[in-house]
Design a protein around this motif. Sequence first.
Motif, PDB file in Angstrom:
ATOM      1  N   SER A 154       0.837  -1.219   0.000  1.00 36.82           N
ATOM      2  CA  SER A 154       0.000   0.000   0.000  1.00 36.82           C
ATOM      3  C   SER A 154       0.857   1.248   0.000  1.00 36.82           C
ATOM      4  O   SER A 154       0.589   2.195   0.719  1.00 36.82           O
ATOM      5  N   ALA A 155       1.902   1.244  -0.810  1.00 35.27           N
ATOM      6  CA  ALA A 155       2.804   2.404  -0.844  1.00 35.27           C
ATOM      7  C   ALA A 155       2.116   3.664  -1.330  1.00 35.27           C
ATOM      8  O   ALA A 155       2.542   4.772  -1.035  1.00 35.27           O
ATOM      9  N   GLU A 156       1.029   3.486  -2.072  1.00 39.35           N
ATOM     10  CA  GLU A 156       0.314   4.654  -2.576  1.00 39.35           C
ATOM     11  C   GLU A 156      -0.837   5.054  -1.657  1.00 39.35           C
ATOM     12  O   GLU A 156      -1.635   5.913  -1.989  1.00 39.35           O
ATOM     13  N   GLY A 157      -0.974   4.387  -0.539  1.00 39.09           N
ATOM     14  CA  GLY A 157      -2.090   4.663   0.357  1.00 39.09           C
ATOM     15  C   GLY A 157      -1.822   5.827   1.277  1.00 39.09           C
ATOM     16  O   GLY A 157      -0.933   6.632   1.071  1.00 39.09           O
ATOM     17  N   ALA A 158      -2.613   5.881   2.366  1.00 38.55           N
ATOM     18  CA  ALA A 158      -2.500   6.977   3.324  1.00 38.55           C
ATOM     19  C   ALA A 158      -1.219   6.845   4.130  1.00 38.55           C
ATOM     20  O   ALA A 158      -0.578   5.800   4.193  1.00 38.55           O
ATOM     21  N   MET A 159      -0.819   7.924   4.794  1.00 41.33           N
ATOM     22  CA  MET A 159       0.363   7.915   5.642  1.00 41.33           C
ATOM     23  C   MET A 159       0.123   7.019   6.855  1.00 41.33           C
ATOM     24  O   MET A 159      -0.981   6.948   7.390  1.00 41.33           O
ATOM     25  N   ALA A 160       1.180   6.307   7.274  1.00 44.64           N
ATOM     26  CA  ALA A 160       1.075   5.372   8.395  1.00 44.64           C
ATOM     27  C   ALA A 160       1.943   5.851   9.543  1.00 44.64           C
ATOM     28  O   ALA A 160       2.971   6.495   9.340  1.00 44.64           O
ATOM     29  N   ASP A 161       1.543   5.518  10.753  1.00 50.41           N
ATOM     30  CA  ASP A 161       2.310   5.875  11.940  1.00 50.41           C
ATOM     31  C   ASP A 161       3.484   4.910  12.098  1.00 50.41           C
ATOM     32  O   ASP A 161       3.388   3.722  11.788  1.00 50.41           O
ATOM     33  N   ILE A 162       4.617   5.434  12.610  1.00 57.88           N
ATOM     34  CA  ILE A 162       5.804   4.582  12.809  1.00 57.88           C
ATOM     35  C   ILE A 162       5.471   3.392  13.692  1.00 57.88           C
ATOM     36  O   ILE A 162       5.861   2.244  13.405  1.00 57.88           O
ATOM     37  N   ALA A 163       4.752   3.653  14.782  1.00 55.28           N
ATOM     38  CA  ALA A 163       4.454   2.578  15.727  1.00 55.28           C
ATOM     39  C   ALA A 163       3.649   1.463  15.070  1.00 55.28           C
ATOM     40  O   ALA A 163       3.892   0.275  15.303  1.00 55.28           O
ATOM     41  N   ASP A 164       2.678   1.843  14.218  1.00 51.57           N
ATOM     42  CA  ASP A 164       1.880   0.832  13.524  1.00 51.57           C
ATOM     43  C   ASP A 164       2.730   0.038  12.548  1.00 51.57           C
ATOM     44  O   ASP A 164       2.559  -1.186  12.401  1.00 51.57           O
ATOM     45  N   VAL A 165       3.643   0.717  11.860  1.00 56.67           N
ATOM     46  CA  VAL A 165       4.522   0.025  10.918  1.00 56.67           C
ATOM     47  C   VAL A 165       5.390  -0.993  11.653  1.00 56.67           C
ATOM     48  O   VAL A 165       5.516  -2.151  11.232  1.00 56.67           O
ATOM     49  N   VAL A 166       5.970  -0.570  12.778  1.00 56.13           N
ATOM     50  CA  VAL A 166       6.840  -1.469  13.553  1.00 56.13           C
ATOM     51  C   VAL A 166       6.030  -2.652  14.091  1.00 56.13           C
ATOM     52  O   VAL A 166       6.434  -3.811  13.985  1.00 56.13           O
ATOM     53  N   SER A 167       4.866  -2.357  14.678  1.00 56.92           N
ATOM     54  CA  SER A 167       4.035  -3.414  15.261  1.00 56.92           C
ATOM     55  C   SER A 167       3.606  -4.432  14.215  1.00 56.92           C
ATOM     56  O   SER A 167       3.678  -5.645  14.423  1.00 56.92           O
ATOM     57  N   SER A 168       3.164  -3.958  13.055  1.00 56.25           N
ATOM     58  CA  SER A 168       2.700  -4.861  12.006  1.00 56.25           C
ATOM     59  C   SER A 168       3.841  -5.700  11.448  1.00 56.25           C
ATOM     60  O   SER A 168       3.675  -6.893  11.157  1.00 56.25           O
ATOM     61  N   ALA A 169       5.015  -5.073  11.285  1.00 55.43           N
ATOM     62  CA  ALA A 169       6.150  -5.797  10.724  1.00 55.43           C
ATOM     63  C   ALA A 169       6.660  -6.887  11.668  1.00 55.43           C
ATOM     64  O   ALA A 169       7.124  -7.946  11.235  1.00 55.43           O
ATOM     65  N   LEU A 170       6.575  -6.656  12.999  1.00 54.28           N
ATOM     66  CA  LEU A 170       7.133  -7.603  13.968  1.00 54.28           C
ATOM     67  C   LEU A 170       6.130  -8.649  14.436  1.00 54.28           C
ATOM     68  O   LEU A 170       6.521  -9.690  15.000  1.00 54.28           O
ATOM     69  N   ALA A 171       4.849  -8.392  14.222  1.00 54.48           N
ATOM     70  CA  ALA A 171       3.815  -9.287  14.759  1.00 54.48           C
ATOM     71  C   ALA A 171       4.004 -10.753  14.372  1.00 54.48           C
ATOM     72  O   ALA A 171       3.831 -11.651  15.220  1.00 54.48           O
ATOM     73  N   PRO A 172       4.361 -11.074  13.135  1.00 46.89           N
ATOM     74  CA  PRO A 172       4.507 -12.489  12.793  1.00 46.89           C
ATOM     75  C   PRO A 172       5.631 -13.183  13.554  1.00 46.89           C
ATOM     76  O   PRO A 172       5.663 -14.402  13.651  1.00 46.89           O
ATOM     77  N   HIS A 173       6.555 -12.402  14.108  1.00 46.29           N
ATOM     78  CA  HIS A 173       7.727 -12.976  14.760  1.00 46.29           C
ATOM     79  C   HIS A 173       7.687 -12.865  16.283  1.00 46.29           C
ATOM     80  O   HIS A 173       8.613 -13.300  16.959  1.00 46.29           O
ATOM     81  N   ASP A 174       6.614 -12.271  16.802  1.00 48.67           N
ATOM     82  CA  ASP A 174       6.560 -12.008  18.244  1.00 48.67           C
ATOM     83  C   ASP A 174       6.183 -13.259  19.022  1.00 48.67           C
ATOM     84  O   ASP A 174       6.914 -13.732  19.885  1.00 48.67           O
ATOM     85  N   GLY A 175       5.055 -13.815  18.739  1.00 50.94           N
ATOM     86  CA  GLY A 175       4.592 -15.028  19.433  1.00 50.94           C
ATOM     87  C   GLY A 175       4.143 -14.796  20.856  1.00 50.94           C
ATOM     88  O   GLY A 175       3.873 -15.753  21.587  1.00 50.94           O
ATOM     89  N   GLY A 176       4.101 -13.538  21.282  1.00 52.67           N
ATOM     90  CA  GLY A 176       3.622 -13.250  22.630  1.00 52.67           C
ATOM     91  C   GLY A 176       4.620 -13.549  23.736  1.00 52.67           C
ATOM     92  O   GLY A 176       4.236 -13.645  24.899  1.00 52.67           O
ATOM     93  N   PHE A 177       5.898 -13.702  23.423  1.00 51.52           N
ATOM     94  CA  PHE A 177       6.897 -14.055  24.434  1.00 51.52           C
ATOM     95  C   PHE A 177       7.757 -12.870  24.867  1.00 51.52           C
ATOM     96  O   PHE A 177       8.762 -13.043  25.547  1.00 51.52           O
ATOM     97  N   GLY A 178       7.394 -11.683  24.462  1.00 54.00           N
ATOM     98  CA  GLY A 178       8.117 -10.498  24.918  1.00 54.00           C
ATOM     99  C   GLY A 178       9.545 -10.437  24.434  1.00 54.00           C
ATOM    100  O   GLY A 178      10.434  -9.988  25.164  1.00 54.00           O
ATOM    101  N   ARG A 179       9.760 -10.860  23.203  1.00 53.66           N
ATOM    102  CA  ARG A 179      11.132 -10.855  22.677  1.00 53.66           C
ATOM    103  C   ARG A 179      11.548  -9.486  22.146  1.00 53.66           C
ATOM    104  O   ARG A 179      12.728  -9.261  21.882  1.00 53.66           O
ATOM    105  N   PHE A 180      10.585  -8.563  21.985  1.00 55.69           N
ATOM    106  CA  PHE A 180      10.872  -7.247  21.424  1.00 55.69           C
ATOM    107  C   PHE A 180      10.638  -6.160  22.471  1.00 55.69           C
ATOM    108  O   PHE A 180       9.641  -6.175  23.189  1.00 55.69           O
ATOM    109  N   THR A 181      11.561  -5.208  22.535  1.00 53.85           N
ATOM    110  CA  THR A 181      11.399  -3.987  23.334  1.00 53.85           C
ATOM    111  C   THR A 181      11.343  -2.820  22.357  1.00 53.85           C
ATOM    112  O   THR A 181      12.305  -2.590  21.615  1.00 53.85           O
TER     113      THR A 181
END
Length: 513
Positions: A371-398
Amino acid sequence: MLTNASGKRSQHDDPDHTPWSESERSAALHSYSILDTPRESDFDDLARVASEICGAPIAVVNLVDTTRQFFKAEVGLGVRSTPLETAFCRHALLEEDILVISNATIDDRLRCNPLVTDAPHIRSYAGALLKTPDGLPIGTVCVLDYTVREFTDQQVEMLRFLARQAMTQLELRKTVSKQRFLLARAQIAERGKANFERVVRQASDFIGIADDRGRVVFMNDAARDLVGLRPNEKLPHDVMSYIADEDRGVFRDEVVPLIKAGESCEREIRLRDFGTGDAVPALFTMFPMRDEHDAVVGYGMVTKDLTEQKAEEIRRTEMMAEAAHRIKNTLSIVQAIVSQSLKTAGTLQDAKAVISKRVAALAKAQDILTSAEGAMADIADVVSSALAPHDGGFGRFTVTGPSRRLAPPQALGLSLALHELATNAAKYGALSGDQGQVHINWTVDDLGEFAFDWTETGGPAVTAPVRTGFGSQLINRMVAPYFQGDASVTYQPEGVRFSMRGKIPEGGSTEDE
């Protein structure tokens, strides 16, 4: 009787049998642009001399138009123009050079003229023709008297002389007027040329001119800048010296033959930067310049800098390659999610729930990628969405950093970088074991200066790769340009670190997470 200077009736008494047409004669008269002009001393002097030499009360430098006669100079009349119907001079036009009338009251053509029968009662006339170099009569130098009289040979000859002097003045006046016209036209052309050169010199595209031998004689400021020449630096004359080494063969084999054949050509050619030696991609157009006889007198060159266009093409190509890379890796990521979820889940029902959650997170992250042509995205949302598949709920990311909106290309670039970093961390780095951690932090100041850091700890000891993979090339060459900055990946023994510095659009909130 109407007579010439010899006293004989003229052979041109019949106006229907003249060697010239009235339209030709009128055009010749108007070519001098003399009608209705103010008095001039040079012509006034001629009229005064004619009056004194002939002892006549009236003397005129007369120009005969189709419907009237105009007196450029006069003595004893007090008017500047009279109708042609009563003009004595219209009869003089039919003579070879002069008309002399001693007694108008007995002349067949003049005895009924109102100027003879009524006031001012003109009785005698003598007029020498004003004749153009082509022999067309346009007027006279004439004298008139109120008494019947004869004119001496000396007086007649002097009228001829004064008529020649009047024509000399008319020709001189015509020449001066023509020279003034040509000078004015030259000045206009020179101003037009100067304006054209100013426009050409200030144009944003490369514009050059070569002479008929192919030697470069002019380049505008944009052209000099494109090939790395200073404003006052001497121009290299050889066109070939402007072509980058790798394209000289193409130029010689494809462009030069067309130009020699008198044709135009357009090619993408790499030019040489004389300052740096670099090759500059450009759209090169060359065409022959011809004179009014269709002879080639030189060559024009118009060239457009394609550097930014080529850079954008490379970025798009690499982006497409990355998209293909991501598509190929999607199944691998899904497989890893399923494998890890089954490995850690207590029951199949738990595994199903975890797998569904992680696949949904992966899909959300992929939305950002597409969606590069879409609306502007917040940094936090970009980071959260990019890391979600790798998180697993184990608190590996700060994750720490302020909320700030990114332009679509920046959101896409950052998401790509995070996916690459997270995938590599899961394969080889901090996320490949049970104890590793990833610390993510970013800052944004009031001017939009952006600093982003990814730091891995607690994973296996890290060694730098032997060769740079596609992911590292992606981060270094593609992501940083979207932020108008630079980025680097370092491989320290304790963990991989990614750092990027650049700018993001101003605006948005700055609340810390």
